[in-house]
Write an enzyme that holds these catalytic residues in place. Sequence first.
Site, PDB file in Angstrom:
ATOM      1  N   SER A  40       1.137  -1.114   0.292  1.00 15.10           N
ATOM      2  CA  SER A  40      -0.174  -0.214   0.197  1.00 15.10           C
ATOM      3  C   SER A  40       0.727   1.829   0.251  1.00 15.10           C
ATOM      4  O   SER A  40       0.558   2.501  -0.501  1.00 15.10           O
ATOM      5  CB  SER A  40      -0.720  -0.051   1.319  1.00 15.10           C
ATOM      6  OG  SER A  40      -0.457   0.519   2.384  1.00 15.10           O
TER       7      SER A  40
ATOM      8  N   TYR B 279       1.175   8.997   7.210  1.00 12.91           N
ATOM      9  CA  TYR B 279       0.335   8.355   7.222  1.00 12.91           C
ATOM     10  C   TYR B 279       1.160   6.950   6.684  1.00 12.91           C
ATOM     11  O   TYR B 279       1.878   7.010   6.134  1.00 12.91           O
ATOM     12  CB  TYR B 279      -1.512   8.576   7.034  1.00 12.91           C
ATOM     13  CG  TYR B 279      -1.395   8.918   5.639  1.00 12.91           C
ATOM     14  CD1 TYR B 279      -0.287   8.593   4.600  1.00 12.91           C
ATOM     15  CD2 TYR B 279      -2.456   9.218   5.048  1.00 12.91           C
ATOM     16  CE1 TYR B 279      -1.100   9.403   3.748  1.00 12.91           C
ATOM     17  CE2 TYR B 279      -3.678   8.964   4.264  1.00 12.91           C
ATOM     18  CZ  TYR B 279      -2.737   9.677   3.224  1.00 12.91           C
ATOM     19  OH  TYR B 279      -3.194   9.893   2.334  1.00 12.91           O
ATOM     20  N   GLU B 280       0.198   5.660   6.548  1.00  9.64           N
ATOM     21  CA  GLU B 280       1.123   4.709   6.539  1.00  9.64           C
ATOM     22  C   GLU B 280       2.321   4.088   6.775  1.00  9.64           C
ATOM     23  O   GLU B 280       3.310   3.879   5.818  1.00  9.64           O
ATOM     24  CB  GLU B 280       0.988   4.347   5.082  1.00  9.64           C
ATOM     25  CG  GLU B 280      -0.602   3.893   4.571  1.00  9.64           C
ATOM     26  CD  GLU B 280      -1.489   2.944   3.788  1.00  9.64           C
ATOM     27  OE1 GLU B 280      -0.360   1.968   3.129  1.00  9.64           O
ATOM     28  OE2 GLU B 280      -2.306   3.318   3.047  1.00  9.64           O
ATOM     29  N   GLY B 281       3.213   4.945   7.886  1.00 13.01           N
ATOM     30  CA  GLY B 281       3.849   4.838   8.069  1.00 13.01           C
ATOM     31  C   GLY B 281       4.916   6.104   7.810  1.00 13.01           C
ATOM     32  O   GLY B 281       4.707   6.782   6.742  1.00 13.01           O
TER      33      GLY B 281
END
Length: 379
Positions: free
Chosen positions: A242, A362-364
């Site tokens: 993702s 976001y997402e890391g």
Amino acid sequence: MDFRLTEEQKMFRDMVRDFAKKEVEPGASERDKKAEFAHDLVKEMGELGLMGVFIPEEFGGSGGDVISYLLAVEELAKVDPGVAVTMSVNNSVCCFPILKFGNEEQKKKYLPLLASGEVIGGFCLTEPNAGSDAGSLRTKAVKKGDKYIINGSKAWITNARVGKYFVLLASTNPEAGHKGISAFIVDADHPGFIVDKPEDKMGMRSSKTCMVTLEDLEVPAENLLGEEGMGFKIALTTLNHSRIGIGAQALGIAKGAFEEGVKYSTERVQFGKPIAKQQAIQFKIADMATRIEAAENLVYYAGFMDSIGKTDPKLSSMAKMYASETAIFCTYEALQIHGGYGYSKEYKIERLYRDARVTTIYEGTNEIQRLVIAKSLLG
């Protein structure tokens, strides 16, 4: 490496671009002001096959590839990154783990609904006290007979309040640490899945993000994704996929900002000529274009590797990190080109500037991406 798109990919990109310009962009500013979710656009995206781009046709998807998915995210993000992330999350962190780790019954039950846009989904990983340290999550799932009882809380959940199905991570064996984490497909309409009011965010305001409280949420045992203890692996595999989509989203924001900066610089006249004739502005445009070119190659190379089954966590992190920082750079420079007008909500660049900021988080976070990259290089 040959980065030329196939005719099918070009046609798909052009279709999404046309949809984005004609249907998504006109209402983007108003959705941002009202923090309004685009229910009608989700339905249209479902009809166009955008809610399940790489889902096989046998499960109700478009049967496309990862590159087509990235192209779609990029085109939507140029005009409304909030709509892009709604579509991206449904594809990459809900449909993807079900497709990769789900059994046949789960795929047949959930994927056609998610791919059609009839319902949308999300990913419940982050918690108030477990952000970057995802392995320390506190949400617990206790098996009782033919069901699991889940208690805990989740934070910053995209598509909460508007989504129905979520891939949720919870600990089934707390003593085992991250090896005791399992993944479940949960229904947000069931009692015990309590969604708080949407966060009042700086950007991405057309995307809904909420806290979720889980109070004795009953989940059928058949909704376990994979096996007990596979949750952390499922989460990391999903994020490695993702993050490339976040790279494409950031790339779209960067390109959208670049286009706004170039357009304004050719129209704005100072000292008797368009400011695009001034060297200071030309340097900004050259720097933006160079970074965009580099980010684009990195994102689509990572996507290519993912599409042939050779997902590289290092490349995924590089693509996400570099493209998001390119988005920050380009929105800053394009706003600077606009001068005082760029600070006004009447101009698109002001919205893109706010939307870009979260892509490094976001997402890391990008700090985590650098750790992933360094670990891959240094061991």
